[in-house]
Design a protein around this motif. Structure first.
Motif: not given
Length: 114
Positions: A30-32, A95-101
């Motif tokens: 959910s932090d994406s 599109n989903a972005v989070r650190p490393g992904a």
């Protein structure tokens, strides 16, 4: 790995509305930061809307005031598109972005006929 599946595209007429959905599964968090992009034939993929984990939003100028990005309490992200125009015709990608992904869906076609 995160799986993103878009749905809700179709053929509509000028002035109509559509609601796109993006169902996230797998290692989705959910932090994406969630984004919708679109790509018209022969053109680059452009950012349409952004939704941050804290609820902040951004809209590209061509869609501001007509499109709304949102999410529910589960793992679904939406793009409400109102007053559609022929220039909105494109494949829309989630599109989903989070650190490393950085994960993408396969896209859903939106065609606006005049």
């Amino acid at each position: 790995q995160v799986q993103l599946v878009e749905s809700g595209g179709g053929l509509v007429h000028v002035g109509d509305s559509l609601r796109l959905s993006c169902a996230a599964s797998g290692d989705f968090r959910s932090d994406s930061t969630m984004r919708w992009y679109r790509q018209a034939p022969g053109k680059q993929r452009d950012l349409v809307a952004t939704l941050t984990p804290t609820g902040g939003t951004y809209y590209a100028p061509p869609v501001e005031g007509r499109f709304t990005i949102s999410r529910d309490n589960f793992q679904n992200i939406f793009l409400q598109m109102n007053n559609l125009k022929p220039e909105d015709t494109a494949v829309y990608f989630c599109n989903a972005v989070r650190p490393g992904a950085n994960d993408w869906g396969q896209g859903t076609q939106v065609t606006v006929s005049s």
